[in-house]
Scaffold this active site. Structure first.
Site, mmCIF file in Angstrom:
data_model
loop_
_atom_site.group_PDB
_atom_site.id
_atom_site.type_symbol
_atom_site.label_atom_id
_atom_site.label_comp_id
_atom_site.label_asym_id
_atom_site.label_seq_id
_atom_site.Cartn_x
_atom_site.Cartn_y
_atom_site.Cartn_z
ATOM 1 N N ASP A 9 1.412 -9.716 3.693
ATOM 2 C CA ASP A 9 2.446 -9.033 2.927
ATOM 3 C C ASP A 9 3.148 -10.058 2.043
ATOM 4 O OD1 ASP A 9 4.239 -7.188 2.010
ATOM 5 O OD2 ASP A 9 5.428 -7.107 3.855
ATOM 6 N N ASP A 105 0.821 -5.364 -2.952
ATOM 7 C CA ASP A 105 1.213 -6.638 -2.332
ATOM 8 C C ASP A 105 0.967 -6.700 -0.829
ATOM 9 O OD1 ASP A 105 3.357 -4.921 -1.547
ATOM 10 O OD2 ASP A 105 4.562 -6.709 -1.190
ATOM 11 N N GLU A 106 0.157 -5.802 -0.322
ATOM 12 C CA GLU A 106 0.005 -5.730 1.126
ATOM 13 C C GLU A 106 -1.405 -5.296 1.470
ATOM 14 O OE1 GLU A 106 2.294 -3.182 4.322
ATOM 15 O OE2 GLU A 106 3.367 -3.261 2.432
HETATM 16 MG MG LIG Z 1 5.839 -7.160 0.443
#
Ligand SMILES: [Mg+2]
Length: 356
Positions: A9, A105-106
């Protein structure tokens, strides 16, 4: 055998990209999204400097500005975030093709078998974090465990720029002490309902039978029953859009003729084909990646009339692509072969992001 799952993350992703690309935002409280006049709109991501003031994602602009009057509102640049996301994906692909993105983003990564045969998920997670820092100048947090649920909780434990490993022997104790609101998937409303019934931690949940949990929380009850015991069999499912399977190899000395490169390409194509069969995938687009001794990178693709996982077809196509591209005097350090554009997908509209 236990799986090896990593959850990665990025930290305050949109805000961190803006601070990286715009020195004037560094060290300052910024909010990506929302409006400076406080007229409508919500904060998409707050920098850590803004979080100190209590500014959070999904907070209305006005509230954010009230909490932090000097807050700088930054217009989002989704193209930039997508480009960085593709770069991150490319780093993941060095270790595994079993990547399930949850957002820009993960992502979950299954590294039970990793491409570089590193073997340790902890080491891979730390390498990925280091590479993201070194190559992209951004920080990521990582969680490692034997399933998605626990890995995701782990990545949040030491944020930002954090790492946590929750091994099989620690899962039960970890889940028991976990407050119910920290259970990923338990929303605010459910958490309040749980507390009103005297359920504050995993240990409290664990005292209920599956039938009782279903009675109180519906179908999700059986999910709670499992996760509180650290059981989560959900596979890491590669994303339809970016799914690709690839292999590559760096050579101890530069290759310069088709006679030298051909057998290497065949061998790499073989690795790809084994993985395709393992994942039950057939792809239409074959891509060859060539890295030169001066680190220049070239990729060339060809789309076949039908999806394939056939070794000869992949090898021949890769050879054809290389044969058409090769020029005299090349010094080739690395070759890669990738398959994408899988059976159930429409042909890609643009360039395939994150192929390697
Ligand atoms: Mg994040």
């Amino acid at each position: 055998m236990n799986r090896k799952i990593i959850h990665i993350d990025m930290d305050a992703f949109y805000a961190s990209v803006e601070q990286r690309d715009n020195p004037e935002y560094r060290g300052k409280p910024i909010a990506v999204g929302g409006s400076p006049e406080g007229r409508g709109g919500v904060v998409m991501t707050a920098s850590y400097e803004a979080r100190v003031f209590g500014v959070r994602s999904a907070m209305p602009s006005k509230k954010a500005r009230d909490l932090c009057p000097q807050l700088l509102f930054v217009r989002p640049r989704f193209d930039a975030y997508k480009a960085v996301s593709a770069q991150i994906r490319e780093i993941f692909h060095r270790y595994t093709d079993l990547i399930e993105p949850l957002s820009l983003d993960e992502a979950y990564l299954d590294v039970t078998e990793d491409k570089l045969e590193i073997g340790s998920a902890i080491e891979i997670a730390q390498l990925i974090r280091k590479t993201i820092r070194d190559e992209l100048n951004l920080t990521a947090s990582a969680g490692v465990s034997i399933n998605k649920f626990v890995a995701k909780i782990a990545s949040d434990l030491n944020k930002p720029d954090g790492f946590a490993f929750i091994g099989p022997s620690n899962i039960a104790a970890f889940m028991e002490q976990l407050p119910v609101e920290k259970f990923h998937g338990v929303g605010k409303v459910t958490a309040e309902k749980m507390k009103s019934k005297g359920l504050f931690t995993g240990a409290d949940l664990k005292r209920l039978s599956e039938a009782e949990l279903i009675r109180d929380f519906g179908k999700t009850g059986s999910f709670y029953f499992k996760i509180v015991r650290g059981q989560d069999d959900r596979p890491v499912t590669p994303d339809r859009e970016t799914k690709s399977v690839s292999a590559e190899d760096t050579f101890p000395h530069d290759l310069s003729t088709i006679e030298e490169m051909g057998p290497e390409l065949d061998r790499i194509a073989g690795l790809v084909q084994v993985r395709l069969q393992k994942y039950h995938l057939k792809g239409r687009t074959v891509t060859v990646k060539i890295k030169f001794s001066d680190f220049r990178l070239m990729t060339r693709s060809q789309t076949l009339p039908a999806p394939t996982d056939d070794l000869e077809t992949i090898r021949d196509t890769a050879r054809r692509i290389l044969g058409a591209a090769i020029e005299e005097g090349w010094k080739v350090r690395l070759l890669g072969v990738g398959l994408s554009n899988f059976e159930d997908q429409a042909p890609p509209a643009g360039p395939q992001l994150g192929l390697f």
